[in-house]
Design a protein around this motif. Sequence first.
Motif, PDB file in Angstrom:
ATOM      1  N   SER A   1      -9.211  17.955  71.068  1.00 45.34           N
ATOM      2  CA  SER A   1      -8.284  19.265  71.862  1.00 45.34           C
ATOM      3  C   SER A   1      -9.322  20.393  72.093  1.00 45.34           C
TER       4      SER A   1
ATOM      5  N   ALA B   1      -7.138  23.019  71.307  1.00 45.13           N
ATOM      6  CA  ALA B   1      -7.267  24.358  70.215  1.00 45.13           C
ATOM      7  C   ALA B   1      -7.962  24.472  70.076  1.00 45.13           C
TER       8      ALA B   1
ATOM      9  N   VAL C   1       1.765  16.508  68.004  1.00 48.27           N
ATOM     10  CA  VAL C   1       0.570  16.978  67.356  1.00 48.27           C
ATOM     11  C   VAL C   1       1.520  17.397  66.284  1.00 48.27           C
TER      12      VAL C   1
ATOM     13  N   LEU D   1      -1.073  18.885  62.917  1.00 49.00           N
ATOM     14  CA  LEU D   1      -2.099  19.394  61.977  1.00 49.00           C
ATOM     15  C   LEU D   1      -1.973  18.910  60.295  1.00 49.00           C
TER      16      LEU D   1
ATOM     17  N   GLU E   1      -4.429  19.973  57.093  1.00 54.13           N
ATOM     18  CA  GLU E   1      -5.474  20.956  56.389  1.00 54.13           C
ATOM     19  C   GLU E   1      -5.494  20.080  55.074  1.00 54.13           C
TER      20      GLU E   1
ATOM     21  N   TYR F   1      -6.669  11.120  67.666  1.00 57.74           N
ATOM     22  CA  TYR F   1      -7.212  12.494  66.606  1.00 57.74           C
ATOM     23  C   TYR F   1      -7.841  12.942  66.371  1.00 57.74           C
ATOM     24  N   GLU F   2      -8.802  14.047  66.478  1.00 61.74           N
ATOM     25  CA  GLU F   2      -9.907  15.051  65.765  1.00 61.74           C
ATOM     26  C   GLU F   2      -9.870  15.651  64.536  1.00 61.74           C
TER      27      GLU F   2
ATOM     28  N   GLU G   1      -6.209  16.847  63.947  1.00 64.78           N
ATOM     29  CA  GLU G   1      -5.156  17.034  64.583  1.00 64.78           C
ATOM     30  C   GLU G   1      -4.891  15.674  64.643  1.00 64.78           C
TER      31      GLU G   1
ATOM     32  N   PHE H   1      -2.343  12.985  67.556  1.00 61.86           N
ATOM     33  CA  PHE H   1      -1.613  12.837  68.888  1.00 61.86           C
ATOM     34  C   PHE H   1      -1.115  11.687  69.486  1.00 61.86           C
TER      35      PHE H   1
ATOM     36  N   ASN I   1       5.182  12.686  61.353  1.00 62.40           N
ATOM     37  CA  ASN I   1       4.576  13.615  60.806  1.00 62.40           C
ATOM     38  C   ASN I   1       4.736  12.758  59.029  1.00 62.40           C
TER      39      ASN I   1
ATOM     40  N   GLU J   1       1.660  21.969  60.387  1.00 64.02           N
ATOM     41  CA  GLU J   1       2.602  21.767  61.172  1.00 64.02           C
ATOM     42  C   GLU J   1       3.051  20.390  62.049  1.00 64.02           C
TER      43      GLU J   1
ATOM     44  N   ARG K   1       3.053  19.763  72.121  1.00 58.30           N
ATOM     45  CA  ARG K   1       2.467  20.791  73.182  1.00 58.30           C
ATOM     46  C   ARG K   1       1.441  19.832  73.960  1.00 58.30           C
TER      47      ARG K   1
END
Length: 247
Positions: free
Chosen positions: A5, A8, A141, A143, A145, A165-166, A177, A179, A189, A200, A204
């Motif tokens: 991404s 991003a 997307v 995100l 952490e 994913y990334e 991230e 997708f 999610n 998050e 997007r």
Amino acid sequence: MAGHSKWANIKRQKARVDAKKGKTFTQLSRAIIVAARNGIADIDGNFQLRTAVEKAKAAGIPNDNIERAIAKGAGTYNDGEANLEEIRYEGYGMGGVAVLIEALTDNRNRTAADIREAFSKNGGNLGETGCVSWMFDHKGVVLLEGEIDEDKLLEISLEADAQSYEMIDEEDYQGAEIFTDVTNLENLNQHLGEYFTVKEAELRWIPNNFVEITDSEQTKYLLRLMDALESLDDVQNVTANFELVEN
């Protein structure tokens, strides 16, 4: 399954370079109003509303303001304000960069004029609807952490029908991230939230091709354009398809 991404990454680079400000109370409140209007006014049964409320709370918006925004969206609170309308604007920045803008407005003419001015002052042009949107895919997307076990991430992502994913491994951020299709965002999610820390979840626009920018003057104007657009209260999200390349 691994994906990338670049936008991003650009936004993270841009945040460090420009100390980018967060979304205003107005932008976040409008996102709540529209989410409540498009679904039910209950965060447990409306994923879009729940994510909008989470972003608002993270930004420090008082609960009274959040509840008022939900009531406005549900039609149970009337302060005489005009109804908000969702509009997408499209244009080009310097170097032929495609720019996609999502806005919520109660005055189309004002918003169009403000966006047109941001483009014209920064070497770009506001275009017609459809001029650049074909260069983007609408995705869900998530995100994450923190430190991520990539093998576990791959396993859960496949189970939850993610597309790619990334991994993010930067000095100021660790995570990933993931997708997926727009309709699968809530499912993804929920699955990821059982094993990882979700920062998050959002819809997007993802560029499907990128323009490499090596010229420092173009870089300056493009970043200035992004800032000008994102600073407008009517603008919710801005996406562009450029990649900054250091010489």
